[in-house]
Design an enzyme around this catalytic site. Structure first.
Site, mmCIF file in Angstrom:
data_model
loop_
_atom_site.group_PDB
_atom_site.id
_atom_site.type_symbol
_atom_site.label_atom_id
_atom_site.label_comp_id
_atom_site.label_asym_id
_atom_site.label_seq_id
_atom_site.Cartn_x
_atom_site.Cartn_y
_atom_site.Cartn_z
ATOM 1 N N LYS A 200 -108.511 -53.235 -8.443
ATOM 2 C CA LYS A 200 -109.201 -54.504 -8.729
ATOM 3 C C LYS A 200 -108.232 -55.678 -8.608
ATOM 4 O O LYS A 200 -107.131 -55.639 -9.140
ATOM 5 C CB LYS A 200 -109.816 -54.456 -10.135
ATOM 6 C CG LYS A 200 -108.814 -54.264 -11.273
ATOM 7 C CD LYS A 200 -109.549 -54.155 -12.596
ATOM 8 C CE LYS A 200 -108.638 -54.138 -13.799
ATOM 9 N NZ LYS A 200 -107.753 -55.290 -13.957
ATOM 10 N N ASP B 90 -105.816 -50.060 -16.173
ATOM 11 C CA ASP B 90 -104.509 -50.559 -15.730
ATOM 12 C C ASP B 90 -103.292 -49.942 -16.429
ATOM 13 O O ASP B 90 -102.328 -50.654 -16.732
ATOM 14 C CB ASP B 90 -104.457 -52.088 -15.886
ATOM 15 C CG ASP B 90 -105.518 -52.803 -15.075
ATOM 16 O OD1 ASP B 90 -106.292 -52.130 -14.360
ATOM 17 O OD2 ASP B 90 -105.603 -54.042 -15.162
ATOM 18 N N CYS C 217 -107.036 -57.667 -19.511
ATOM 19 C CA CYS C 217 -107.933 -56.896 -18.624
ATOM 20 C C CYS C 217 -108.956 -56.054 -19.375
ATOM 21 O O CYS C 217 -110.078 -55.875 -18.893
ATOM 22 C CB CYS C 217 -107.104 -56.041 -17.683
ATOM 23 S SG CYS C 217 -106.197 -57.042 -16.484
HETATM 24 N N1 TIU Z 1 -104.075 -55.406 -16.960
HETATM 25 C C1 TIU Z 1 -103.836 -56.571 -17.522
HETATM 26 O O1 TIU Z 1 -104.103 -56.784 -18.694
HETATM 27 N N2 TIU Z 1 -103.192 -57.517 -16.738
HETATM 28 C C2 TIU Z 1 -102.418 -58.518 -17.236
HETATM 29 O O2 TIU Z 1 -101.948 -59.361 -16.491
HETATM 30 N N3 TIU Z 1 -102.152 -58.494 -18.573
HETATM 31 C C3 TIU Z 1 -101.280 -59.280 -19.252
HETATM 32 O O3 TIU Z 1 -101.267 -59.207 -20.486
HETATM 33 N N4 TIU Z 1 -100.436 -60.076 -18.587
#
Ligand code: TIU
Length: 251
Positions: A159, A54, A192
């Site tokens: 995802k 991500d 994530c």
């Molecule tokens: N990719 C991921 O970690 N999504 C989140 O929403 N992370 C947060 O820390 N908000």
């Protein structure tokens, strides 16, 4: 040749090496030792892959999802150089790099109301923001930052969850590539990245977190995640630095 012990043969001191312990093509050994914590790990290079979680504009840049939750997104940008070196190292070693993006279908059919309504964000998932609709597939904000953009041919997994296995082909891709050991980088460490590591650990993968190629909006959460992952004899997995990983894979 051997550098600082990372490329030492397994079972050094026993007579000779054999099978996969031998150097391939006179180059890097197939089973180098990674100087990881809480203890060194024998890598199986043909079964090793990098998963970059991500690294999207929505988490890393102003006006995206991370900022809409009230976070200081500038914190995350510090890991871009190390993450780029890690990705470049895996590419140079001929090892697979898999990227993920947290995002949803434009019709929101894969977005549970409980996720859309969570918290009190200034912009909800699917709302129009300065980088397009928040966390929607195909929008500029949901794409990976240019500094770490996937190469043609690298797998990109979209995802809808925090973990990469939920409602995706991620597990099938890992099997198809013959992977058994996974290095994790990306954001955020305790959301994530950690969710995906735990899911992979339960599925039998040996997981390694690249500590300088992952970041959280909350430094204390990053540190806690690192410590809980490698505690109790690597209960979820190992941790290592980008330098340690690059040395082990022979780049
Ligand atoms: N990719 C991921 O970690 N999504 C989140 O929403 N992370 C947060 O820390 N908000």
């Amino acid at each position: 040749g051997d550098v600082g012990g990372a490329l030492r043969l397994r079972g050094r001191g026993r007579a000779g090496g054999h099978g996969r312990d031998r150097p391939a093509h006179g180059g890097a050994r197939l089973m180098p030792i990674l100087q990881a914590e809480p203890f060194p790990l024998d890598l199986d290079l043909p079964a090793l892959g990098l998963v970059v979680i991500d690294m999207q504009r929505d988490f890393m840049e102003a006006g995206g999802f991370g900022a809409s939750l009230g976070n200081d997104v500038s914190l995350l940008r510090a890991i871009i150089p190390a993450t780029a070196r890690l990705i470049e190292g895996f590419r140079a070693a001929g090892l697979p790099v898999i990227h993920t993006r947290e995002c949803h279908r434009p019709d929101l059919s894969d977005l549970p109301p409980a996720k859309r309504n969570r918290g009190n964000p200034s912009l909800r998932i699917g709302d129009e923001g300065p980088m397009g609709r928040i966390l929607i597939a195909g929008e500029p904000g949901a794409d990976i930052i240019p500094e770490l953009y996937p190469l043609e041919g690298e797998t990109v997994i979209d995802k809808p969850g925090k973990g990469a296995f939920h409602a995706t082909a991620f597990g099938d891709v890992l099997k198809e590539k013959g992977l058994r050991q996974l290095v994790f980088a990306g954001v955020t460490t305790e959301v994530c990245v950690q969710t995906t590591m735990r899911e992979a650990n339960d599925r039998g993968y040996e997981c390694i977190l690249a500590v300088d190629a992952t970041e959280s909006y909350f430094p204390a959460f990053k540190q806690a995640a690192i410590e809980m992952i490698r505690a109790q004899g690597a209960i979820v997995g190992w941790t290592a630095t980008t330098d340690q990983l690059r040395e082990a894979i022979g780049v």
